[in-house]
Design a protein around this motif. Sequence first.
Motif, mmCIF file in Angstrom:
data_model
loop_
_atom_site.group_PDB
_atom_site.id
_atom_site.type_symbol
_atom_site.label_atom_id
_atom_site.label_comp_id
_atom_site.label_asym_id
_atom_site.label_seq_id
_atom_site.Cartn_x
_atom_site.Cartn_y
_atom_site.Cartn_z
ATOM 1 N N TRP A 79 0.922 -1.366 0.072
ATOM 2 C CA TRP A 79 0.068 -0.102 0.063
ATOM 3 C C TRP A 79 1.032 1.400 0.103
ATOM 4 O O TRP A 79 0.389 2.152 -0.487
ATOM 5 C CB TRP A 79 -0.878 -0.145 1.197
ATOM 6 C CG TRP A 79 -1.856 -0.960 1.196
ATOM 7 C CD1 TRP A 79 -2.355 -1.635 0.159
ATOM 8 C CD2 TRP A 79 -2.787 -1.632 2.374
ATOM 9 N NE1 TRP A 79 -3.380 -2.650 0.494
ATOM 10 C CE2 TRP A 79 -3.613 -2.654 1.639
ATOM 11 C CE3 TRP A 79 -2.687 -1.316 3.477
ATOM 12 C CZ2 TRP A 79 -4.574 -3.361 2.596
ATOM 13 C CZ3 TRP A 79 -3.392 -2.052 4.436
ATOM 14 C CH2 TRP A 79 -4.434 -3.027 3.815
ATOM 15 N N PRO A 84 -3.598 6.181 -4.072
ATOM 16 C CA PRO A 84 -4.549 6.154 -3.222
ATOM 17 C C PRO A 84 -5.820 5.207 -3.435
ATOM 18 O O PRO A 84 -6.455 4.625 -2.944
ATOM 19 C CB PRO A 84 -4.967 7.631 -2.871
ATOM 20 C CG PRO A 84 -4.188 8.315 -3.851
ATOM 21 C CD PRO A 84 -3.160 7.585 -4.529
ATOM 22 N N THR A 85 -6.259 5.301 -4.752
ATOM 23 C CA THR A 85 -7.329 4.506 -5.223
ATOM 24 C C THR A 85 -7.024 3.153 -5.334
ATOM 25 O O THR A 85 -7.924 2.246 -4.922
ATOM 26 C CB THR A 85 -7.623 5.025 -7.033
ATOM 27 O OG1 THR A 85 -7.872 6.312 -6.776
ATOM 28 C CG2 THR A 85 -8.925 4.163 -7.260
ATOM 29 N N VAL A 86 -5.871 2.589 -5.776
ATOM 30 C CA VAL A 86 -5.472 1.386 -5.825
ATOM 31 C C VAL A 86 -5.422 0.708 -4.252
ATOM 32 O O VAL A 86 -5.929 -0.463 -3.930
ATOM 33 C CB VAL A 86 -4.281 1.086 -6.368
ATOM 34 C CG1 VAL A 86 -3.879 -0.363 -6.130
ATOM 35 C CG2 VAL A 86 -4.334 1.419 -7.855
ATOM 36 N N LYS A 88 -6.696 1.531 -1.598
ATOM 37 C CA LYS A 88 -8.092 1.642 -0.889
ATOM 38 C C LYS A 88 -8.879 0.627 -1.326
ATOM 39 O O LYS A 88 -9.699 -0.260 -0.735
ATOM 40 C CB LYS A 88 -8.802 2.924 -0.782
ATOM 41 C CG LYS A 88 -8.090 3.837 0.205
ATOM 42 C CD LYS A 88 -8.830 5.305 -0.011
ATOM 43 C CE LYS A 88 -8.185 6.309 0.803
ATOM 44 N NZ LYS A 88 -8.517 7.700 0.764
ATOM 45 N N ALA A 89 -8.795 0.371 -2.633
ATOM 46 C CA ALA A 89 -9.600 -0.599 -3.364
ATOM 47 C C ALA A 89 -8.930 -2.061 -3.030
ATOM 48 O O ALA A 89 -9.808 -2.985 -2.605
ATOM 49 C CB ALA A 89 -9.505 -0.708 -4.909
ATOM 50 N N ASN A 92 -10.243 -2.543 0.658
ATOM 51 C CA ASN A 92 -11.801 -3.061 0.700
ATOM 52 C C ASN A 92 -12.075 -4.439 0.171
ATOM 53 O O ASN A 92 -12.687 -5.201 0.627
ATOM 54 C CB ASN A 92 -12.502 -2.172 -0.393
ATOM 55 C CG ASN A 92 -13.286 -0.807 0.210
ATOM 56 O OD1 ASN A 92 -14.118 -0.757 1.090
ATOM 57 N ND2 ASN A 92 -12.295 0.109 0.257
#
Length: 149
Positions: A79, A84-86, A88-89, A92
């Motif tokens: 991480w 940030p998008t990757v 957080k995905a 999740n």
Amino acid sequence: MYPIRQTTIALTAALVCLAAVTGCTDGAGPLPTTPTSHSGITITFVSPSATADIPRPDRVTPEAAKQLCDMISPKIGEWRNQGPTVRKADFNFIVHDWAARNGGLNTQVIADRTIVDRITTQNCPDTRRQALEALQIGTLADGLIGFGG
């Protein structure tokens, strides 16, 4: 028509398969069994016990809590190197996967996303702290998407 012996073998094989698929026991369950007989063939059905050990999707076991920590920990280094998008995905995905593997806890997480923070605070506070830093969020609940709001 099949001879009696072939019919008996086919019926026995079908019952063994049914028992394997449904998790039936050998009839030694806590409830009385009701035998059904016909021409030398006996079939016994066992009702499930009211006290049977059935997984509870509304309860996080200690093993499930440990598993969540174990699933998050190895991802922290990745991480830090992702956008940030990757990241957080990916977080999740881990939480969804963990919840599904543990009796469908997804419903509980949807109802209260902060459960992920409580679990990690109690079971792996250092992993939680590192995950928050890597994900650049204030709480793990803040990083959950698709679990309600």
